[in-house]
Design an enzyme around this catalytic site. Structure first.
Site, mmCIF file in Angstrom:
data_model
loop_
_atom_site.group_PDB
_atom_site.id
_atom_site.type_symbol
_atom_site.label_atom_id
_atom_site.label_comp_id
_atom_site.label_asym_id
_atom_site.label_seq_id
_atom_site.Cartn_x
_atom_site.Cartn_y
_atom_site.Cartn_z
ATOM 1 N N ASP A 63 0.833 -1.190 0.000
ATOM 2 C CA ASP A 63 0.000 0.000 0.000
ATOM 3 C C ASP A 63 0.879 1.256 0.000
ATOM 4 O OD1 ASP A 63 -2.588 1.219 0.233
ATOM 5 O OD2 ASP A 63 -2.007 1.780 2.267
ATOM 6 N N THR A 96 -3.105 5.567 -4.054
ATOM 7 C CA THR A 96 -1.985 6.336 -3.530
ATOM 8 C C THR A 96 -0.717 6.109 -4.360
ATOM 9 O OG1 THR A 96 -1.534 4.584 -1.929
ATOM 10 C CG2 THR A 96 -2.861 6.410 -1.180
ATOM 11 N N THR A 97 -0.499 4.855 -4.760
ATOM 12 C CA THR A 97 0.699 4.584 -5.557
ATOM 13 C C THR A 97 0.596 5.279 -6.905
ATOM 14 O OG1 THR A 97 0.675 2.413 -4.512
ATOM 15 C CG2 THR A 97 2.236 2.734 -6.298
ATOM 16 N N ASP A 389 -9.174 0.146 1.331
ATOM 17 C CA ASP A 389 -9.083 0.682 -0.032
ATOM 18 C C ASP A 389 -10.383 0.392 -0.776
ATOM 19 O OD1 ASP A 389 -6.525 1.398 0.548
ATOM 20 O OD2 ASP A 389 -5.560 0.153 -0.983
HETATM 21 P P1 ADP Z 1 -2.800 2.211 -5.961
HETATM 22 O O1 ADP Z 1 -2.153 2.482 -4.645
HETATM 23 O O2 ADP Z 1 -2.526 3.287 -6.940
HETATM 24 O O3 ADP Z 1 -4.239 1.876 -5.848
HETATM 25 P P2 ADP Z 1 -2.455 -0.536 -6.704
HETATM 26 O O4 ADP Z 1 -1.273 -1.376 -6.382
HETATM 27 O O5 ADP Z 1 -3.705 -0.806 -5.977
HETATM 28 O O6 ADP Z 1 -2.021 0.958 -6.532
HETATM 29 O O7 ADP Z 1 -2.700 -0.681 -8.246
HETATM 30 C C1 ADP Z 1 -3.732 -0.025 -8.919
HETATM 31 C C2 ADP Z 1 -3.640 -0.285 -10.388
HETATM 32 O O8 ADP Z 1 -3.827 -1.677 -10.666
HETATM 33 C C3 ADP Z 1 -4.750 0.440 -11.131
HETATM 34 O O9 ADP Z 1 -4.219 1.050 -12.271
HETATM 35 C C4 ADP Z 1 -5.702 -0.677 -11.493
HETATM 36 O O10 ADP Z 1 -6.456 -0.404 -12.659
HETATM 37 C C5 ADP Z 1 -4.771 -1.825 -11.692
HETATM 38 N N1 ADP Z 1 -5.460 -3.123 -11.600
HETATM 39 C C6 ADP Z 1 -6.246 -3.571 -10.598
HETATM 40 N N2 ADP Z 1 -6.732 -4.801 -10.881
HETATM 41 C C7 ADP Z 1 -6.226 -5.146 -12.077
HETATM 42 C C8 ADP Z 1 -6.339 -6.300 -12.910
HETATM 43 N N3 ADP Z 1 -7.085 -7.346 -12.553
HETATM 44 N N4 ADP Z 1 -5.674 -6.308 -14.072
HETATM 45 C C9 ADP Z 1 -4.911 -5.266 -14.434
HETATM 46 N N5 ADP Z 1 -4.756 -4.147 -13.699
HETATM 47 C C10 ADP Z 1 -5.412 -4.075 -12.533
HETATM 48 MG MG MG Z 2 -5.178 0.279 -5.027
#
Ligand code: ADP
Ligand code: MG
Length: 540
Positions: A63, A96-97, A389
């Site tokens: 996270d 956040t990322t 989240d």
């Molecule tokens: P953040 O802290 O930004 O939420 P995450 O590690 O949760 O970071 O990653 C979010 C990213 O992962 C988003 O761009 C989202 O669209 C992508 N994502 C989530 N699920 C999938 C999936 N099943 N396939 C591809 N991308 C995904």
């Molecule tokens: Mg996320």
């Protein structure tokens, strides 16, 4: 007359100062370093970070905001990037990322423009233009959702949890999350997320997590002689200890003969008795205390058939206050019947092999507890972060009723439309807008990289899919190809993206406009470094 120019000092001698390009370069480098750190965690295939604090406590997390908060970053510009993550966390709870990686990329691309002698204010202005345009593009791209579309809401929750600690129970958790939000929403569909309490329990598997109406506290009654179950509970919420401790009597007593000691103890017992009497007089039959309850008090409360728990967290006290309608009392003299909260039942219940207190059928029925279970503390902690989240995302989607496709699809589409828009601009601003468009693509590119895919191939395929009109075509990180993120149910609230773009561009503009860093003399740690500039963080 001499030609010699006397140097003029306007700052204290030990002030550290860097100006112009050096200041920019240094700040940008620090900001990029922060973004680089969390970049590898982005997306379902992102890696986790293990953070060990000075006490040796370990956190394993994926996270963004959690990682950055634990890192105790000191560089001033880097701290500004951490703030972006915090804002994102406060506003939505997720993304956040993305926000941080985007900010880093905007600055990286700005650096290229600076190298081409484009003035920072021009870049700044171009970025602002671009950010405004992206907002409009995103809004047009977004799909409206029906607030009763539980299937879609679940997909939003699942997208938030994919690749996090909750991976193998995400379907079950998504179901619970949507149920929880429905449970607490009022007639107009408004929700107050404070009505959802998350309680964690080590033991069993994540799939054994459950949603309970009412409030569950990880506390057992303080005395075995107390009732197991109180119906029509009148709950006293206390923020005051029922014990004689240094807070009450802070005097030194010198005792010269044994009778004095006895009378002192009697006196102490009498004071406790007095306190308990006040509780009894208020007609409370349940006591929830944020502070301690002394042995004698426990015994007396039990004797009077009162159920009591102690050392309850402040946040839980507030939740109980909301749920039962009771007032939190910090002076026992003020306790009266009107201030008591109401719950249909307060009872001690076994969850797994531990006793917890369950407060149900509250005056305000809109309060639920999501009891998260998991094999170890690290697991339940990370599941909790994934669940919060997801709750934030479902809530954000319900608030403005708009969502977008994830998996990098929306970022590619925005970049494409932003480039089209830049054609209308002239000269240097156009370059800045193009740099902004390129920066948006950091999301799909990083998703691909983190999944071990060839980013260049993937980006080429994605762009051609978008040229053909597939606006939700994104990265299938599991099968290594292009997919329709909408059809695959990879869906995120619009607000995640608008907020991320807003804070990322704001911080990039802010950092770009700094051309002078003056670090105050007092407290300089020496070594020629201004305070908060650890070695290796830049070229001081
Ligand atoms: P953040 O802290 O930004 O939420 P995450 O590690 O949760 O970071 O990653 C979010 C990213 O992962 C988003 O761009 C989202 O669209 C992508 N994502 C989530 N699920 C999938 C999936 N099943 N396939 C591809 N991308 C995904
Ligand atoms: Mg996320």
């Amino acid at each position: 007359m001499s030609n010699q120019v006397q140097p003029i000092f306007i700052l204290p001698e030990d002030t550290k100062r860097i100006t112009g390009r050096d200041a920019q370069r240094n700040n940008i480098m620090a900001a990029k370093a922060v973004a680089e750190t969390v970049r590898t965690t982005l997306g379902p295939k992102g890696m986790d970070k293990m953070l060990v604090d000075s006490m040796g406590d370990v956190i394993v997390s994926n996270d963004g905001v959690t990682i950055l908060e634990e890192m105790q970053i000191e560089h001033p510009a880097a701290k500004m990037i951490v703030e972006v993550a915090k804002t994102q966390e406060d506003e939505i709870g997720d993304g956040t990322t993305t926000a941080v990686v985007l900010a880093g990329e905007l600055l990286k691309n700005a650096e290229d423009l600076l190298d081409r002698n484009i003035h920072p204010t021009v870049i700044s202005k171009g970025y602002r233009l671009a950010a405004e345009k992206v907002h409009i593009i995103l809004d047009k791209l977004a799909e409206r959702i029906n607030k009763d579309d539980d299937k879609l809401l679940k997909q939003i929750a699942i997208t938030a949890m994919t690749g996090k600690g909750a991976e193998n129970a995400k379907e079950i958790l998504a179901e619970l999350i949507v149920k929880a939000i429905k449970e607490i929403s009022d007639e107009e569909g408004k929700v107050n997320l404070d009505d959802i309490k998350i309680e964690k329990k080590v033991g069993n598997g994540i799939q054994d997590s459950e949603l309970i109406k009412g409030i569950v506290l990880d506390k057992e009654k303080v005395h075995s002689g107390m009732p197991n179950r109180v119906v029509k509970a009148r709950v006293a919420l206390l923020d005051v200890p029922i014990e004689i401790k240094s807070t009450e009597v802070e005097a030194k007593i010198s005792i010269t003969d044994p009778n004095q000691l006895q009378s002192f103890l009697d006196k102490e017992e009498e004071m406790i008795r007095n306190m308990v009497d006040k509780i009894i007089r208020s007609k409370a039959n349940v006591v929830v205390s944020q502070k301690g309850i002394d042995d004698v008090a426990q015994y007396l409360l039990a004797k009077n058939g009162i159920y009591a728990i102690r050392r309850v967290k402040e946040s839980d006290m507030e939740k109980l206050s909301r749920a039962t309608g009771g007032k939190i009392i910090s002076n026992l003299n003020e306790l009266n019947e009107k201030d008591l909260g109401y719950a249909g039942v307060v009872e001690e219940v076994k969850f797994g092999d531990e006793d917890m207190t369950y407060v149900k059928d509250c005056k305000n029925p809109k309060s639920v507890t999501l009891l998260i279970k998991g094999g170890s503390k690290h697991v339940v902690d990370e599941v909790e972060r994934a669940v919060t989240d997801a709750i934030g995302d479902v809530n954000a989607a319900l608030i403005d009723g708009k969502v977008v496709g994830g998996a990098g699809s929306v970022e590619i589409e925005v970049a494409k439309q932003l480039r089209e828009y830049s054609n209308k601009l002239s000269g240097r601003e156009q370059l800045a807008v193009l740099a902004f468009a390129d920066a948006m693509e950091v999301v799909p590119r990083t998703l691909a990289e983190n999944a071990g895919l060839d980013p260049i191939d993937m980006m080429t395929n994605l762009k051609s899919a978008h040229e053909k009109g597939g606006k939700w075509m994104g990265v299938d990180v599991f099968r290594g190809k292009v997919m329709d993120s909408w059809k695959e149910g990879v869906i995120e609230p619009l607000k995640i993206k608008t907020q991320a773009v807003k804070s990322a561009s704001e911080v990039a503009e802010l950092i770009l406009r700094i051309d002078d860093v003056i670090a105050g003399g007092a407290g300089n740690k020496g070594g020629g470094m201004p305070q908060g500039m650890p070695p290796g963080m830049g070229g001081y």
